[in-house]
Scaffold this motif. Sequence first.
Motif, PDB file in Angstrom:
ATOM      1  N   MET A   1      -6.814   0.738   8.913  1.00 25.43           N
ATOM      2  CA  MET A   1      -5.981   1.668   8.167  1.00 25.43           C
ATOM      3  C   MET A   1      -5.709   1.126   6.757  1.00 25.43           C
ATOM      4  O   MET A   1      -5.792   1.862   5.777  1.00 25.43           O
ATOM      5  N   TYR A   2      -5.405  -0.147   6.669  1.00 28.50           N
ATOM      6  CA  TYR A   2      -5.143  -0.735   5.352  1.00 28.50           C
ATOM      7  C   TYR A   2      -6.386  -0.670   4.468  1.00 28.50           C
ATOM      8  O   TYR A   2      -6.284  -0.508   3.255  1.00 28.50           O
TER       9      TYR A   2
ATOM     10  N   GLY B   1      -6.750  -2.189  14.224  1.00 28.87           N
ATOM     11  CA  GLY B   1      -6.161  -0.908  13.819  1.00 28.87           C
ATOM     12  C   GLY B   1      -5.459  -1.027  12.477  1.00 28.87           C
ATOM     13  O   GLY B   1      -5.639  -0.189  11.583  1.00 28.87           O
ATOM     14  N   GLN B   2      -4.681  -2.080  12.322  1.00 32.96           N
ATOM     15  CA  GLN B   2      -3.977  -2.299  11.055  1.00 32.96           C
ATOM     16  C   GLN B   2      -4.983  -2.552   9.931  1.00 32.96           C
ATOM     17  O   GLN B   2      -4.897  -1.953   8.852  1.00 32.96           O
TER      18      GLN B   2
ATOM     19  N   ARG C   1      -4.271  -4.139  17.861  1.00 31.41           N
ATOM     20  CA  ARG C   1      -3.335  -3.979  16.756  1.00 31.41           C
ATOM     21  C   ARG C   1      -3.921  -4.524  15.458  1.00 31.41           C
ATOM     22  O   ARG C   1      -3.760  -3.941  14.394  1.00 31.41           O
TER      23      ARG C   1
ATOM     24  N   ASP D   1       6.551  -3.380   9.939  1.00 38.00           N
ATOM     25  CA  ASP D   1       7.601  -3.483  10.937  1.00 38.00           C
ATOM     26  C   ASP D   1       7.067  -3.890  12.281  1.00 38.00           C
ATOM     27  O   ASP D   1       5.867  -3.896  12.514  1.00 38.00           O
ATOM     28  N   LEU D   2       7.955  -4.253  13.142  1.00 38.74           N
ATOM     29  CA  LEU D   2       7.654  -4.463  14.556  1.00 38.74           C
ATOM     30  C   LEU D   2       6.289  -5.096  14.808  1.00 38.74           C
ATOM     31  O   LEU D   2       5.425  -4.509  15.448  1.00 38.74           O
ATOM     32  N   GLY D   3       6.079  -6.227  14.253  1.00 39.29           N
ATOM     33  CA  GLY D   3       4.848  -6.928  14.600  1.00 39.29           C
ATOM     34  C   GLY D   3       3.692  -6.657  13.666  1.00 39.29           C
ATOM     35  O   GLY D   3       2.654  -7.280  13.774  1.00 39.29           O
ATOM     36  N   ALA D   4       3.850  -5.713  12.747  1.00 40.93           N
ATOM     37  CA  ALA D   4       2.784  -5.508  11.767  1.00 40.93           C
ATOM     38  C   ALA D   4       2.962  -6.561  10.666  1.00 40.93           C
ATOM     39  O   ALA D   4       4.030  -6.696  10.100  1.00 40.93           O
TER      40      ALA D   4
ATOM     41  N   ILE E   1       3.927   1.854   2.934  1.00 43.99           N
ATOM     42  CA  ILE E   1       3.687   1.775   4.380  1.00 43.99           C
ATOM     43  C   ILE E   1       4.651   0.751   4.958  1.00 43.99           C
ATOM     44  O   ILE E   1       4.659  -0.403   4.536  1.00 43.99           O
ATOM     45  N   PRO E   2       5.474   1.165   5.885  1.00 39.58           N
ATOM     46  CA  PRO E   2       6.464   0.216   6.398  1.00 39.58           C
ATOM     47  C   PRO E   2       5.817  -0.911   7.196  1.00 39.58           C
ATOM     48  O   PRO E   2       4.899  -0.681   7.975  1.00 39.58           O
TER      49      PRO E   2
ATOM     50  N   LEU F   1       0.857  -1.182   0.000  1.00 39.93           N
ATOM     51  CA  LEU F   1       0.000   0.000   0.000  1.00 39.93           C
ATOM     52  C   LEU F   1       0.888   1.225   0.000  1.00 39.93           C
ATOM     53  O   LEU F   1       1.901   1.267   0.695  1.00 39.93           O
ATOM     54  N   ILE F   2       0.502   2.181  -0.795  1.00 47.31           N
ATOM     55  CA  ILE F   2       1.305   3.386  -0.944  1.00 47.31           C
ATOM     56  C   ILE F   2       0.627   4.549  -0.228  1.00 47.31           C
ATOM     57  O   ILE F   2      -0.578   4.759  -0.371  1.00 47.31           O
TER      58      ILE F   2
END
Lengths: 143, 143
Positions: B84-85, B80-81, B77, B43-46, B40-41, B28-29
């Motif tokens: 947003m996505y 939320g992810q 999480r 990272d860290l558990g995403a 979209i980075p 996703l840009i």
Amino acid sequence: MAKDLFHDCVKAALESDDWQVTHDPYRLIATRRDGKKVGIPIDLGAERIFAAERGEEKIAVEVKSFLRASIVNEFHRAIGQYLMYRVGLRSQENDRLLFLAIPARIAEDIVDLDLLQASFEAYSINILIFDPENCRITQWIKH
Amino acid sequence: MAKDLFHDCVKAALESDDWQVTHDPYRLIATRRDGKKVGIPIDLGAERIFAAERGEEKIAVEVKSFLRASIVNEFHRAIGQYLMYRVGLRSQENDRLLFLAIPARIAEDIVDLDLLQASFEAYSINILIFDPENCRITQWIKH
């Protein structure tokens, strides 16, 4: 500044604006299928919410410190928590508005990325921006 | 089972149901205020999202392992992810449906708590439940 200090900072900021903090933490109750009522556990990075009142206005506030490395990942947790708590709040106390409190510097980073900003708008997330240096509210944004 | 294994497990489950995985990761840009496009980075558990197609159907899938201690925190999480996505996906490729893939055991825990279940419904989150033992899809839920 540690996580709890942000929490206390936002409380102080509201109090200096004549809000009265009435519940800290403010508890949301969920129900299991067997009918048992349980408090939503506040754990592992989930911030405790507090409630405040000023005249007829009632709010609940989730303070996000964004202390971790990844703003996007923290953002996911923040809006996920906010949106779940809003579902609970609407059934528990429908006239209490939920706000997400975020430090001014982080708010700048969020506005800089269209997808984050668009998410706030898409899900009507109310924002309270504070300055963690002097513990003052700098902006209220109702979406 | 490690996080990447869940990811591969859901891919295998879809492939055995005649889906073709077309992008892994699916990107996703987002756009910065200065006009710069950025991925979209992840990272860290995403979790990284992948995309699949079957005939005319197009989906993107976010696989959640829920390996951490707190189901409520992981749930924050995850939604939320997802949300947003979904905002990004709707502007990028509006006919691709986003699914949250969760293990069957976790789906049971979620259904058990009304506030979690109500959040899925309130925000129209599409769910794909899989059995991590044999890598099969057990249920599709479109909200």
